[in-house]
Enzyme design. Structure first.
Site, short mmCIF file in Angstrom:
data_model
loop_
_atom_site.label_atom_id
_atom_site.label_comp_id
_atom_site.label_asym_id
_atom_site.label_seq_id
_atom_site.Cartn_x
_atom_site.Cartn_y
_atom_site.Cartn_z
CE LYS A 25 -0.32 -7.13 5.11
NZ LYS A 25 0.09 -5.94 4.30
CE1 TYR A 29 1.44 -9.41 2.79
CE2 TYR A 29 3.03 -7.74 2.11
CZ TYR A 29 1.74 -8.22 2.13
OH TYR A 29 0.75 -7.53 1.49
CB THR A 75 -0.94 -0.01 1.21
OG1 THR A 75 -1.69 -1.23 1.21
CG2 THR A 75 -1.91 1.15 1.18
#
Length: 293
Positions: free
Chosen positions: A168, A140, A52
């Site tokens: 994550k 992640y 993001t």
């Protein structure tokens, strides 16, 4: 009663956008203001230089400068996790060391992308980063972007390393997540906004949310209700967030684009393109509808 699983970086973290000026330069003043505001609105911590945050199109120097600026804005009490993933192990180690020096409390590390290495190589890559720094790692798992899964068995082996403390999870595999949660001490953070509550319900510790850029209090309220024992209210609040979540995360536009459209945080960098007027209007309407929830 079951002992709560540790939350090494808090419970609600925002995957923060990286603000740019109108001409596309890094806007550190805007980043500092945004970070301060997100914390004031209920985010326990921030994840910088992630997807993001447009990490594929920011330079190494910009990544380091962003961590320093946000650390200065929020102080030492707010956990900062810095994205340092790349397709190159040596480059990832360099980014990790720079982020640690700039003040990051933890590092977000994806599997090496594009080259699609086998699991042994993925594990070696992540261990190399963990050995190179003194701060903890959030692994992640996002195979839809990297092209390679971090398998549950790989995560269970990585959990034995003292600096691999969290995941994550963007695997869309609740079965695999439950197996790792049950077989390790890894703290699981949902990285898919539509799955925050389901993953939390099976033992996750919180979320790393893109939607929190635009609606941090609403994201937090879901987990607050669940922790308060009102699972029906948690489910209602989760469903109320779905229209905004769908527009921000599940439509054709990436989260960086939709979050910036709502925040007016400057342009996105090519190859991304900004949201058009119709998409921006729909996003604003969905966000504004949360006021009445």
């Amino acid at each position: 009663m079951t002992t709560p699983r540790p939350r090494p970086f808090g419970r609600v973290l925002c995957a923060m956008v990286t603000p740019f000026t109108a001409d596309g330069a890094l806007d550190l003043d805007a980043a500092a203001r945004l970070a301060h505001g997100l914390v004031a609105e209920g985010c326990d911590g921030l994840v910088l230089n992630g997807t993001t945050g447009e990490s594929p199109t920011t330079s190494d120097a910009e990544k380091t400068a962003l961590v320093r600026a946000v650390r200065g804005a929020v102080g030492d009490g707010v956990p900062l996790v810095a994205g340092v993933g790349s397709a190159d192990t040596r480059h990832t180690v360099d980014l990790a060391r720079a982020a640690e020096s700039a003040g990051a409390d933890g590092l977000l590390v994806v599997a090496p992308y594009y080259s699609r290495p086998p699991q042994a190589a993925v594990e070696a890559h992540l261990r190399a980063v963990a050995e190179a720094v003194g701060v903890p790692l959030v692994v992640y798992d996002i195979p839809g972007r990297t092209g390679v899964r971090i398998a549950p068995d790989t995560l269970l082996r990585l959990a034995e390393h003292p600096r691999v403390v969290a995941v994550k999870d963007c695997s869309y595999d609740l079965l695999g997540a439950a197996k790792v949660i049950g077989g390790s001490d890894l703290a699981y953070y949902s990285g898919c906004d539509e799955l925050h509550l389901p993953l939390y319900a099976i033992g996750g510790v919180g979320c790393i949310s893109t939607v929190a850029n635009a609606a941090p209090r609403a994201v937090r309220a879901v987990l607050d209700a669940f922790d308060g024992g009102d699972t029906a209210e948690a489910a209602r609040l989760h469903r109320a967030l779905l229209p905004l979540t769908e527009l921000m995360m599940c439509a054709e536009l990436p989260g960086a684009v939709t979050a910036k459209a709502l925040l007016a945080a400057g342009p996105v960098r090519a190859p991304l393109q900004g949201a058009d007027e119709a998409a921006t209007a729909a996003l604003r309407a969905a966000r504004d509808a949360l006021v009445a929830v």
